[in-house]
Design an enzyme around this catalytic site. Structure first.
Site, short mmCIF file in Angstrom:
data_model
loop_
_atom_site.label_atom_id
_atom_site.label_comp_id
_atom_site.label_asym_id
_atom_site.label_seq_id
_atom_site.Cartn_x
_atom_site.Cartn_y
_atom_site.Cartn_z
N ASP A 12 -20.79 2.99 4.00
CA ASP A 12 -20.92 1.71 3.27
C ASP A 12 -22.27 1.03 3.50
OD1 ASP A 12 -18.32 2.16 2.41
OD2 ASP A 12 -17.45 1.02 4.07
N LYS A 15 -25.48 3.23 -0.01
CA LYS A 15 -26.05 4.48 -0.52
C LYS A 15 -26.00 4.52 -2.05
CE LYS A 15 -22.95 6.67 1.84
NZ LYS A 15 -22.38 5.56 2.63
N GLY A 39 -16.61 5.32 -1.41
CA GLY A 39 -16.62 4.29 -2.45
C GLY A 39 -18.03 3.76 -2.54
N HIS A 40 -18.72 4.11 -3.63
CA HIS A 40 -20.13 3.74 -3.78
C HIS A 40 -20.27 2.72 -4.90
CE1 HIS A 40 -21.43 7.83 -1.85
NE2 HIS A 40 -20.70 7.08 -1.07
N GLN A 222 -20.20 8.78 3.26
CA GLN A 222 -19.94 8.36 4.65
C GLN A 222 -21.28 8.12 5.37
OE1 GLN A 222 -17.90 11.33 3.50
NE2 GLN A 222 -16.71 9.66 2.67
P1 GDP Z 1 -21.95 2.93 0.00
O1 GDP Z 1 -20.59 3.46 0.29
O2 GDP Z 1 -22.94 3.30 1.03
O3 GDP Z 1 -22.43 3.26 -1.38
O4 GDP Z 1 -21.81 1.34 0.07
P2 GDP Z 1 -20.61 0.42 -0.56
O5 GDP Z 1 -20.81 0.34 -2.02
O6 GDP Z 1 -19.30 0.88 -0.06
O7 GDP Z 1 -20.88 -0.95 0.17
C1 GDP Z 1 -22.09 -1.61 0.08
C2 GDP Z 1 -21.84 -3.02 -0.46
O8 GDP Z 1 -23.01 -3.76 -0.34
C3 GDP Z 1 -21.50 -3.03 -1.94
O9 GDP Z 1 -20.66 -4.12 -2.18
C4 GDP Z 1 -22.85 -3.24 -2.61
O10 GDP Z 1 -22.75 -3.85 -3.89
C5 GDP Z 1 -23.50 -4.15 -1.63
N1 GDP Z 1 -24.97 -4.06 -1.52
C6 GDP Z 1 -25.75 -2.95 -1.50
N2 GDP Z 1 -27.04 -3.27 -1.26
C7 GDP Z 1 -27.07 -4.62 -1.14
C8 GDP Z 1 -28.10 -5.57 -0.84
O11 GDP Z 1 -29.26 -5.24 -0.64
N3 GDP Z 1 -27.71 -6.89 -0.74
C9 GDP Z 1 -26.42 -7.30 -0.95
N4 GDP Z 1 -26.13 -8.60 -0.83
N5 GDP Z 1 -25.43 -6.44 -1.20
C10 GDP Z 1 -25.75 -5.12 -1.30
P1 IMO Z 2 -18.72 5.79 1.89
O1 IMO Z 2 -19.24 7.06 1.23
C1 IMO Z 2 -16.73 3.91 5.27
C2 IMO Z 2 -13.81 6.31 7.46
C3 IMO Z 2 -12.37 5.87 7.41
C4 IMO Z 2 -11.89 6.36 8.77
C5 IMO Z 2 -12.63 7.66 8.93
C6 IMO Z 2 -11.84 8.90 8.54
O2 IMO Z 2 -18.23 4.78 0.94
O3 IMO Z 2 -19.72 5.30 2.88
P2 IMO Z 2 -11.05 9.91 6.22
O4 IMO Z 2 -10.23 9.31 5.11
O5 IMO Z 2 -12.41 10.35 5.78
O6 IMO Z 2 -10.34 10.98 6.97
O7 IMO Z 2 -11.25 8.71 7.28
O8 IMO Z 2 -13.79 7.58 8.11
N1 IMO Z 2 -14.46 6.52 6.13
C7 IMO Z 2 -15.35 5.68 5.60
N2 IMO Z 2 -15.80 4.49 6.04
N3 IMO Z 2 -17.24 4.44 4.13
C8 IMO Z 2 -16.83 5.66 3.70
O9 IMO Z 2 -17.40 6.30 2.67
C9 IMO Z 2 -15.80 6.32 4.42
N4 IMO Z 2 -15.15 7.48 4.28
C10 IMO Z 2 -14.34 7.61 5.33
O10 IMO Z 2 -12.27 4.47 7.28
O11 IMO Z 2 -12.35 5.48 9.77
MG MG Z 3 -18.61 2.81 0.50
#
Ligand code: GDP
Ligand code: IMO
Ligand code: MG
Length: 421
Positions: A12, A15, A39-40, A222
């Site tokens: 999270d 990416k 979840g991206h 991840q």
């Molecule tokens: P990922 O799994 O690495 O793609 O990240 P996620 O989408 O799960 O979580 C990142 C969160 O931060 C999302 O809600 C994005 O919309 C938000 N986000 C990403 N970059 C920025 C930033 O530079 N500033 C802010 N405020 N939010 C951001």
């Molecule tokens: P993105 O790509 C954050 C965490 C789960 C748990 C551990 C193992 O959005 O960054 P799993 O279901 O993979 O066996 O769970 O890894 N986890 C993540 N945490 N972002 C993710 O993906 C994750 N994918 C798995 O919360 O701790």
């Molecule tokens: Mg994510």
């Protein structure tokens, strides 16, 4: 320039947003590991998209590949396609290619995931319950089903029957409902048929793209500390989330890679159980009260804390990071002072790198440096030089402590809120 984008923390990191930002210049976007545990989030032109299995490049209409290293839930993928198509995103078989070597997440994998979590009690991993661990375990145990196995339904059914013998024994042991082969097959049949036109031998496609000097992006899922080898084992996912996973998970040779962008939040978050030395409840409350830091896949509130450069220093080495992307710098805009973890004190000794011994994680005493905040809104800032001086000092200190240069800075969730240095 072929680039791997990977997370340097516990996932999270943002990416999806960075991949989306870089996709404008790309020809091919490839996912090489993980599954719909990811979840991206991408926010483009005011519209929010959350991608789980499909590479974020799809939003630009670029060709996307799901590689052999991904574990693919066919029903989940069909739902994702439908949801994106209802938002106007086109996903033709030409645009989304799926490796026929990818392993399939079947309904019993999700149940086995839940059963394992239940039996772990308060030692549970806190998985996303998407069946990821059991699918990768089947792959390693050589009892998994790959998409290619579904070319002949009779063969797929035979393989499912064989696998169910053991899966059902485990489920019965946990006093959980068992599965019939026909029910399993029926549950996924329509999804497999719907996805069939997307199945491909993707190796020549990636190879040809490389040979034509096209730009390939590898979208990591991840983060480094969820990596099964380099993460906080056993509180990890079941794949190699670090840069090497992009090659083994796609069939792209390592020497085709030109750079590795390591994505890192300006602070730290984690969802699920496991060690988190710099966790801080006040910071968590600060973000949650602003509606930030809730999981994109499960909606769970993320644990939050200060930036930990012991982790990032190690992640820079393991991934071979050439460029850092520091995201959500704007998240710290209001803070009067900012802490940064520069080392670990473990049983009276100073450590510069994270330990392997799981007992050590419980007794880490993080060593902090405190820096002045900038208390200015950075969300409309579009050049590095225009960032407040205190923010530039913070970024410079990150570079010094981790040994990698900052190339991108995120100052908001929108595609446009990205600074290139
Ligand atoms: P990922 O799994 O690495 O793609 O990240 P996620 O989408 O799960 O979580 C990142 C969160 O931060 C999302 O809600 C994005 O919309 C938000 N986000 C990403 N970059 C920025 C930033 O530079 N500033 C802010 N405020 N939010 C951001
Ligand atoms: P993105 O790509 C954050 C965490 C789960 C748990 C551990 C193992 O959005 O960054 P799993 O279901 O993979 O066996 O769970 O890894 N986890 C993540 N945490 N972002 C993710 O993906 C994750 N994918 C798995 O919360 O701790
Ligand atoms: Mg994510």
């Amino acid at each position: 320039m072929n680039t791997i984008i990977c997370g340097l923390q516990w996932g999270d990191e943002g990416k999806g947003k960075i991949v989306d930002f870089l996709t404008e210049e790309a020809d091919l976007v490839v996912r090489g590991q993980g599954g719909n545990n990811a979840g991206h989030t991408v926010i483009a032109k005011g519209q929010k998209y959350v991608l789980h299995l499909i590479p974020s490049g799809i939003l630009w209409g670029k060709q996307c590949v799901i590689g052999n290293g991904v574990v693919l839930d066919p029903v989940g993928l069909c739902q994702e396609i439908e949801s994106l198509e209802s938002e106007g995103v086109k996903i033709s078989p030409d645009q989304l290619l799926i490796s026929d070597r990818a392993h399939v997440v079947l309904p019993y994998h999700r149940e086995l995931d839940a059963a394992r979590e239940l039996s772990l009690g308060d030692k549970k991993i806190g998985t996303t319950k998407r069946g990821i661990g059991p699918s990768y375990a089947d792959k390693a145990n050589r009892i998994g089903l790959r998409l290619a196995d579904f070319r002949d339904p009779a063969k797929a059914k035979e393989l499912i029957s064989l696998r169910l013998e053991e899966a059902n024994r485990t489920l019965a042991y946990h006093e959980l409902p068992t599965f019939e082969m026909e029910t399993v097959y029926t549950e996924i049949e329509a999804a497999i048929d719907r996805l069939r036109p997307h199945f491909a031998n993707v190796i020549p496609i990636i190879h040809n793209s490389w040979k034509k000097n096209e730009v390939i992006l590898f979208e990591g899922a991840q983060g480094t500390f969820l990596d099964i080898d380099f993460g906080t084992y056993p509180y990890v996912t079941s794949s190699n989330t670090t840069s090497g996973g992009a090659c083994t998970g796609s069939g792209c040779p390592p020497h085709a890679i030109d750079r590795v962008v390591g994505v890192c939040k300006a602070y730290t978050t984690r969802v699920g159980s496991g060690p988190f030395p710099t966790q801080n409840d006040e910071i968590a409350e600060f973000f949650h009260s602003r509606g930030m830091e809730f999981g994109a896949t499960t909606g769970r509130p993320r644990r939050c804390g200060w930036l930990d450069t012991v982790l990032i220093r190690y992640a820079v080495m393991v991934n071979g990071v050439t460029d850092l992307a520091i995201t959500i710098l704007d998240g710290l805009d209001e803070r009067e002072t900012i802490k940064i973890c520069v080392g670990y004190e473990i049983n009276g000794e100073i450590h510069e790198f994270p330990p392997a011994d799981r007992d050590y994680w419980d007794v880490i005493n993080p060593i902090y440096q405190e820096m002045p905040g900038w208390q200015e809104n950075t969300t409309s800032c579009r050049s590095y030089d225009n960032l407040p001086q205190a923010a530039q000092n913070y970024l410079a200190r990150i570079e010094e402590l981790t040994g990698a240069p900052v190339k991108y800075v995120g100052v908001g969730p929108d595609r446009e809120q990205t600074i290139i240095r």
